[in-house]
Structures are given as C-alpha cells and as structure tokens.
Enzyme design. Structure first.
Site, PDB file in Angstrom:
ATOM      1  N   LYS A  71       0.852  -1.196   0.000  1.00 19.16           N
ATOM      2  CA  LYS A  71       0.000   0.000   0.000  1.00 19.16           C
ATOM      3  C   LYS A  71       0.887   1.244   0.000  1.00 19.16           C
ATOM      4  CE  LYS A  71      -2.135   2.891   2.993  1.00 19.16           C
ATOM      5  NZ  LYS A  71      -2.069   4.093   2.173  1.00 19.16           N
ATOM      6  N   SER A 122       4.618   7.334  10.750  1.00 22.05           N
ATOM      7  CA  SER A 122       4.656   7.992  12.060  1.00 22.05           C
ATOM      8  C   SER A 122       4.607   6.983  13.203  1.00 22.05           C
ATOM      9  CB  SER A 122       3.477   8.956  12.185  1.00 22.05           C
ATOM     10  OG  SER A 122       2.275   8.227  12.127  1.00 22.05           O
ATOM     11  N   THR A 123       5.100   7.398  14.348  1.00 21.05           N
ATOM     12  CA  THR A 123       5.071   6.548  15.543  1.00 21.05           C
ATOM     13  C   THR A 123       3.621   6.289  15.955  1.00 21.05           C
ATOM     14  OG1 THR A 123       7.201   7.430  16.173  1.00 21.05           O
ATOM     15  CG2 THR A 123       5.951   6.369  17.918  1.00 21.05           C
ATOM     16  N   VAL A 172       0.937   5.943  14.039  1.00 21.51           N
ATOM     17  CA  VAL A 172       0.342   4.857  13.238  1.00 21.51           C
ATOM     18  C   VAL A 172       1.063   3.534  13.526  1.00 21.51           C
ATOM     19  CG1 VAL A 172      -0.144   4.034  10.908  1.00 21.51           C
ATOM     20  CG2 VAL A 172      -0.538   6.419  11.480  1.00 21.51           C
ATOM     21  N   GLU A 207       9.411   1.178  10.965  1.00 19.40           N
ATOM     22  CA  GLU A 207      10.471   2.191  10.796  1.00 19.40           C
ATOM     23  C   GLU A 207       9.783   3.527  10.980  1.00 19.40           C
ATOM     24  OE1 GLU A 207      12.496   4.895   9.552  1.00 19.40           O
ATOM     25  OE2 GLU A 207      12.522   4.080   7.524  1.00 19.40           O
ATOM     26  N   CYS A 217      13.120  10.619   7.897  1.00 23.38           N
ATOM     27  CA  CYS A 217      12.986  10.126   9.270  1.00 23.38           C
ATOM     28  C   CYS A 217      14.290  10.314  10.038  1.00 23.38           C
ATOM     29  CB  CYS A 217      12.568   8.660   9.256  1.00 23.38           C
ATOM     30  SG  CYS A 217      13.526   7.690   8.113  1.00 23.38           S
ATOM     31  N   GLU A 256       9.160  15.557  16.162  1.00 19.79           N
ATOM     32  CA  GLU A 256       9.607  15.459  14.764  1.00 19.79           C
ATOM     33  C   GLU A 256       8.813  16.467  13.931  1.00 19.79           C
ATOM     34  OE1 GLU A 256       8.656  11.791  12.582  1.00 19.79           O
ATOM     35  OE2 GLU A 256      10.707  11.864  11.842  1.00 19.79           O
TER      36      GLU A 256
HETATM   37  P1  NDP Z   1       1.367   8.332   8.661  1.00 23.91           P
HETATM   38  O1  NDP Z   1       2.180   7.524   9.577  1.00 23.91           O
HETATM   39  O2  NDP Z   1      -0.006   8.690   9.060  1.00 23.91           O
HETATM   40  O3  NDP Z   1       1.253   7.616   7.250  1.00 23.91           O
HETATM   41  C1  NDP Z   1       2.150   6.665   6.742  1.00 23.91           C
HETATM   42  C2  NDP Z   1       1.377   5.567   6.017  1.00 23.91           C
HETATM   43  O4  NDP Z   1       0.548   4.848   6.936  1.00 23.91           O
HETATM   44  C3  NDP Z   1       0.420   6.083   4.936  1.00 23.91           C
HETATM   45  O5  NDP Z   1       0.386   5.159   3.855  1.00 23.91           O
HETATM   46  C4  NDP Z   1      -0.889   6.117   5.691  1.00 23.91           C
HETATM   47  O6  NDP Z   1      -2.009   6.164   4.867  1.00 23.91           O
HETATM   48  C5  NDP Z   1      -0.795   4.834   6.490  1.00 23.91           C
HETATM   49  N1  NDP Z   1      -1.734   4.775   7.622  1.00 23.91           N
HETATM   50  C6  NDP Z   1      -2.359   5.787   8.276  1.00 23.91           C
HETATM   51  N2  NDP Z   1      -3.185   5.304   9.239  1.00 23.91           N
HETATM   52  C7  NDP Z   1      -3.057   3.961   9.212  1.00 23.91           C
HETATM   53  C8  NDP Z   1      -3.619   2.889   9.976  1.00 23.91           C
HETATM   54  N3  NDP Z   1      -4.488   3.104  10.959  1.00 23.91           N
HETATM   55  N4  NDP Z   1      -3.237   1.633   9.690  1.00 23.91           N
HETATM   56  C9  NDP Z   1      -2.348   1.379   8.717  1.00 23.91           C
HETATM   57  N5  NDP Z   1      -1.801   2.346   7.938  1.00 23.91           N
HETATM   58  C10 NDP Z   1      -2.131   3.622   8.185  1.00 23.91           C
HETATM   59  O7  NDP Z   1       2.187   9.628   8.317  1.00 23.91           O
HETATM   60  P2  NDP Z   1       1.640  11.017   7.749  1.00 23.91           P
HETATM   61  O8  NDP Z   1       1.677  10.961   6.300  1.00 23.91           O
HETATM   62  O9  NDP Z   1       0.340  11.403   8.376  1.00 23.91           O
HETATM   63  O10 NDP Z   1       2.768  11.994   8.309  1.00 23.91           O
HETATM   64  C11 NDP Z   1       2.702  12.422   9.654  1.00 23.91           C
HETATM   65  C12 NDP Z   1       4.061  12.393  10.294  1.00 23.91           C
HETATM   66  O11 NDP Z   1       4.565  11.071  10.318  1.00 23.91           O
HETATM   67  C13 NDP Z   1       5.133  13.177   9.556  1.00 23.91           C
HETATM   68  O12 NDP Z   1       5.078  14.539   9.839  1.00 23.91           O
HETATM   69  C14 NDP Z   1       6.373  12.526  10.077  1.00 23.91           C
HETATM   70  O13 NDP Z   1       6.669  13.069  11.332  1.00 23.91           O
HETATM   71  C15 NDP Z   1       5.978  11.079  10.233  1.00 23.91           C
HETATM   72  N6  NDP Z   1       6.407  10.267   9.074  1.00 23.91           N
HETATM   73  C16 NDP Z   1       7.531   9.529   9.198  1.00 23.91           C
HETATM   74  C17 NDP Z   1       8.005   8.827   8.112  1.00 23.91           C
HETATM   75  C18 NDP Z   1       9.252   8.023   8.192  1.00 23.91           C
HETATM   76  O14 NDP Z   1       9.938   7.877   7.184  1.00 23.91           O
HETATM   77  N7  NDP Z   1       9.575   7.438   9.328  1.00 23.91           N
HETATM   78  C19 NDP Z   1       7.357   8.878   6.817  1.00 23.91           C
HETATM   79  C20 NDP Z   1       6.143   9.646   6.792  1.00 23.91           C
HETATM   80  C21 NDP Z   1       5.707  10.329   7.897  1.00 23.91           C
HETATM   81  P3  NDP Z   1      -2.795   7.588   4.773  1.00 23.91           P
HETATM   82  O15 NDP Z   1      -1.855   8.511   4.112  1.00 23.91           O
HETATM   83  O16 NDP Z   1      -3.994   7.275   3.995  1.00 23.91           O
HETATM   84  O17 NDP Z   1      -3.135   8.051   6.166  1.00 23.91           O
END
Ligand code: NDP
Length: 501
Positions: A193, A247-248, A250, A269, A303, A400
């Site tokens: 996904k 994100s932490t 999720v 991660e 990250c 973050e």
């Molecule tokens: P999220 O953690 O919300 O999203 C990452 C992925 O998880 C997306 O594909 C998202 O889909 C999916 N997701 C969201 N909710 C669920 C769930 N309940 N179960 C399974 N999958 C889910 O990150 P955001 O895009 O909202 O970014 C927010 C913050 O997260 C950033 O500001 C950053 O701090 C951190 N982040 C960290 C990353 C890293 O590389 N470690 C990468 C991206 C973000 P959907 O977009 O539809 O919600």
C-alpha cells in the site's frame, strides 16, 4: 478496465510522455476497485490536481490476500527456486534502470523533490536495492547443527508467507524497493500500500514487475487510505507479516491491530529527532555542509533528518555564521529547475504542520536566525529555517517536524553532549563531526541510535542495515538483516539410528 493517465513533461530537466495505470494491481491484472471511489493526486508545486487513482476497499484487500496466498501455494514461495527469483529481480532492476529518468520525473511531479535529487539518489538507490536483493535470492541459507551421531538436524529459512507493506510519501520509490526487495527475494507474496499522496512511481513500477514476469499474485498493489486499507491490512488474519514506515502514532496502531488479530510479525520504521554533534576539532567547512545536508535534504522530510544540531561553544559563532550563509544560499523552487535545491513540501497537510511548528517555536520564545516563512503564491514551499535560543522542553526541540527546520544548540563538554543528544524518545540516527577518531568513535558508541554517521550524514546503502532504537522502530531494514524479517526458521530433526527400547 481501469484508466491510464498520460502526463506530458516539457521541463528544463525532463521532456517526454509517461503513462501510469491508475487501478489496483491484483492477481497479475489491473482492476477497478470494488467501491468505485477515486482519490485525488495533487501536485505539491501548485496545489492542483494531477489525476485520480482508484481507491481500494476492504473487499479489494480480501481479493489481494487470496491471490497472494494462491501464488504462495502454487507458483511462488517454495515453488519458485532462488535462482529464478534472482532472475526476476534482476530483470526488474534492469527495467527500472531503463526507465530511470521517467521514474525521477514522476517522483518530482508527485512528491515535489527535485528531478536531479530524485534521479541521483532515490532512483539510483532503488535500482541498486532491487539488484542487491536479487543477489541474495539464491543465497538464503540455513544451517546443519551437530547434536548426536544418531541424528541429522538442519534448519531451513522459509519464506514467511503473505506480507503487507505500508509505505510513506517521503521516499515513495525507495521505500517500495526497501520493502519489496527482501520480501520477493525470500519468496514472500506481497501486498503493497503506497501513500495516496505519492502513488505514481509505485504504479509505474507495478507495470515493470508485470513486464519482468513475476507470477500473478506474487506482488499486488492496493492504493487507499491508511485508516481503511492500511487498517484492514494490519488486522487481516490472512497476512503473516506487516512492514510499516511512517509515524510513531500509526506504528502503534499497527502493533495493536496485530495483537488483536493473528499476531502477525511487525517491523516498524518510525520517526526521529536525530542529533548532529559538531565538536570544536571538526573540519568546520565540511561540518557545515554535511549538517545542512543532514537537515535540508529532501526538504527535511527524512525520518533520520539531523534536526537538532549541537555545536561546541568554542566554534559556535563561526559555525553559525557559515551555516546561516549556507542555509540562505539554498535555492527553493520548481523541482524541475536544475538550480533548485529544495522543492515544495509534499502536501497541504505537511505544509500546515510544519508552519504550525514554526509558529510554536516563535511563541515559545526561540529565535529565528533565518527562514520561518512560507514562500511563493502557490504550492507548499517553506523557507529553510534555523532556530536558536531554544530550551529542551520546547516542542520544536522534542517533536519530529519533518520539514526544513532545525534547532542549533551550544554545548560545553563531551559528557554533557551525549546526555543532550540522547534526551529524546527517538533513536534512529545521529551524526558526529570531529577529526579526532577516538573522540568521534567513543561518542558514536554512546549514542542510542540505529545509525551513527561520523563526518557525514544521511548516507544509506542497500547493504547497510537501517532502523531505530527506542520509539524509532522495531527491526532493521536493508542489508542481510532484512532477510530475517521475511523468513521463518524451521528446524528439521531426522532420527538416523536412535531406537527406543
Ligand atoms: P502516517 O504515519 O499517518 O502515514 C504513513 C502511512 O501509513 C500512509 O500510507 C498512511 O495512509 C498509512 N496509515 C495511516 N493510518 C493507518 C492505519 N491506521 N493503519 C495502517 N496504515 C495507516 O504519516 P503522515 O503521512 O500522516 O505523516 C505524519 C508524520 O509522520 C510526519 O510529519 C512525520 O513526522 C511522520 N512520518 C515519518 C516517516 C518516516 O519515514 N519514518 C514517513 C512519513 C511520515 P494515509 O496517508 O492514507 O493516512
């Protein structure tokens, strides 16, 4: 039959047409979603619609899980030997190489990173990652274990089964390669996904996976929202393992869903608040450049971004002068302009989020040395921003931000700095700048983080493990270590001549 989107590029760095399928890829076919719903894909450079992709639903997830399981039981998994899996991955790497410019153009369009950075880092790294795991596919070895003369005991590393992989928007193709490389090399069936903010390169590469000849169902792609498709994947009883980057917050939801369903294996991660530590014996010019790369690369949407920069008091003023000049010199603008260093942030949501952190920094009394404002009339552009005069309790120091925003903090002695650097819930990465190898390495060993760079930053290689201590995650990606995420260990005990009386 789902539609295909054709984008015509006429930019200084890339010209040409690229077609991208917009449907779901399930069981070796492009299909429409069962809900009929679509998701808008927005260009972060101007906030306008690029196209609409198919939104997956829980029913589509069920179809993908069934297809993945069927492949695993018949044409994939233990039914396709390592040499054949290696050849398929090699072919995929070759196809990605042939389409490297197109992939970079799609990444720049969809994510906002510059074409040049995408081409030389994201795309090259993704190709190398797939090729690296092609090399592992026929080297998944177990052990024979000596127990007694009457027995033969051996251990097999078998593919774990159907796996779900949820990837974010900051490195869309790279995260795909990190995930599918080890999973397909070991013979797992994949349901991927992508983030709906940046689905285009994954859709394009799904076409290449098809062209490479992977068996139907061995790789499936479902776009959709995290709280729907992501959540259903995390809860699904037909999925043996889930890998997540994001994100932490999720990450916690995924663990919870796993614990409440079938206890699928989970690797995470997650976020970071990584320190860059500049000692007074550092090569100052290099430290300034690497520290800037540490925070501003990919618009701070890493990250492992070095968002807390600690500088020894003896060189603080010199460092700040050069670092500020360097920051001001970074050109922000159109991702297809070859002179541009930083494009727009990925989405309205991230743009608002970063600006709200900047606002909070100002309100909590930190000083902005440069930046701190949005840029331009359209698109999600933000100035590279430096804060000083911060306190450890401030949100901009603790949380973050995931944008081009750093805090610079003065320190006095080597013991203090380790405690300051480790004062975070995260532990993903750190950089240490010093020309004294003993000082640099003893500091590196005391930092609680999965990666420590010495006199460099943000460098990743397919063969080097990456992952977090503390709340930055569980497990390691890349390198040989990632193979363990996708294999189950089976011990087989054979009785040669131990007879019961
Ligand atoms: P999220 O953690 O919300 O999203 C990452 C992925 O998880 C997306 O594909 C998202 O889909 C999916 N997701 C969201 N909710 C669920 C769930 N309940 N179960 C399974 N999958 C889910 O990150 P955001 O895009 O909202 O970014 C927010 C913050 O997260 C950033 O500001 C950053 O701090 C951190 N982040 C960290 C990353 C890293 O590389 N470690 C990468 C991206 C973000 P959907 O977009 O539809 O919600």
């Amino acid at each position: 039959m789902p539609e295909t989107y054709v984008h015509k590029f006429d930019t200084p760095t890339f010209k040409g047409e690229i077609s991208v399928p917009l449907g779901l890829y399930i069981d070796g076919k492009w299909v429409d979603g069962s809900s009929g719903n679509k998701i808008d894909v927005i260009n972060p450079s101007n906030g306008k619609l690029i196209t609409k992709i198919t939104e997956g639903s829980p029913k589509d997830v069920d179809l993908a899980v069934a297809a993945a399981q069927k492949a695993f039981d018949t044409t994939w998994g233990l039914h396709k030997n390592g040499f054949e899996r290696a050849r398929l991955l090699q072919k995929l790497g070759d196809l990605m190489e042939q389409n490297a410019d197109k992939l970079a153009a799609l990444e720049a369009l969809d994510n906002g990173k510059t074409f040049n950075w995408a081409r030389t880092t994201d795309i090259d790294h993704s190709i190398r990652c797939i090729q690296y795991y092609a090399g592992w596919a026929d080297k998944i070895l177990g052990q024979t274990i000596e127990t007694s003369e009457a027995k033969l005991v051996y251990v097999r590393h078998e593919p774990i089964g159907v796996v779900a992989q949820i990837i974010p928007w900051n490195f869309p193709l790279q995260m795909m390669a990190w995930k599918i490389g080890p999973a397909l090399a070991t013979g797992c069936s994949v349901i991927l996904k992508p983030s709906e903010f940046t689905p285009l390169t994954a859709l394009f590469v799904a076409q290449l996976i098809h062209e490479a000849g992977f068996p139907a169902g061995s790789f499936n792609l479902i776009n959709g929202y995290g709280h729907v498709v992501g959540q259903v994947l995390a809860e699904h009883n037909g999925i043996e393992k889930i890998a997540f980057t994001g994100s932490t917050l999720v990450g916690r939801k995924i663990m919870e869903a796993s614990s409440k369903s079938n206890l699928k294996k989970v690797t995470l991660e997650l976020g970071g608040k990584s320190p860059s530590i500049v000692f007074d014996d550092a090569d100052l010019e290099q430290a300034v450049k690497w520290a800037a790369f540490g925070i501003y690369y990919n618009h701070g949407q890493c990250c492992c971004a070095g968002s807390r920069i600690f500088v020894h008091e003896k060189i603080y003023d010199q460092f700040m002068q050069r670092f500020t000049e360097h920051t001001k010199s970074l050109k922000v603008g159109d991702p297809f302009d070859p002179e541009v260093y930083q494009g727009p942030q990925v989405s309205q949501q991230q743009y608002d989020r970063i600006l709200s952190y900047i606002k909070s920094g100002k309100e909590e009394g930190a000083t902005i040395v440069t930046g701190g404002e949005p840029l331009g009339q359209e698109g999600y552009y933000i100035q590279p921003t430096i804060f000083t005069d911060v306190k450890p309790s401030m949100k901009i120091v603790r949380e973050e931000i995931f944008g081009p925003v750093c805090v610079v903090i003065k320190f006095k002695d080597d013991d203090d700095i380790v405690a300051m650097a480790n004062d975070t819930i995260y532990g993903l990465a750190a950089s240490v700048f010093s020309q004294n190898v003993t000082r640099a390495l003893s500091t590196a060993h005391k930092i609680r983080a999965g990666t420590v760079w010495v006199n460099t930053a943000n460098m990743l290689y397919p063969q080097v493990p990456f992952g977090g201590y503390k709340q930055s995650g569980i497990g390691r990606e890349l390198g040989e270590y990632a193979l363990a995420n996708y294999t189950a260990v089976k011990a087989v005990q054979v009785n040669l001549h131990l007879n019961l009386s």
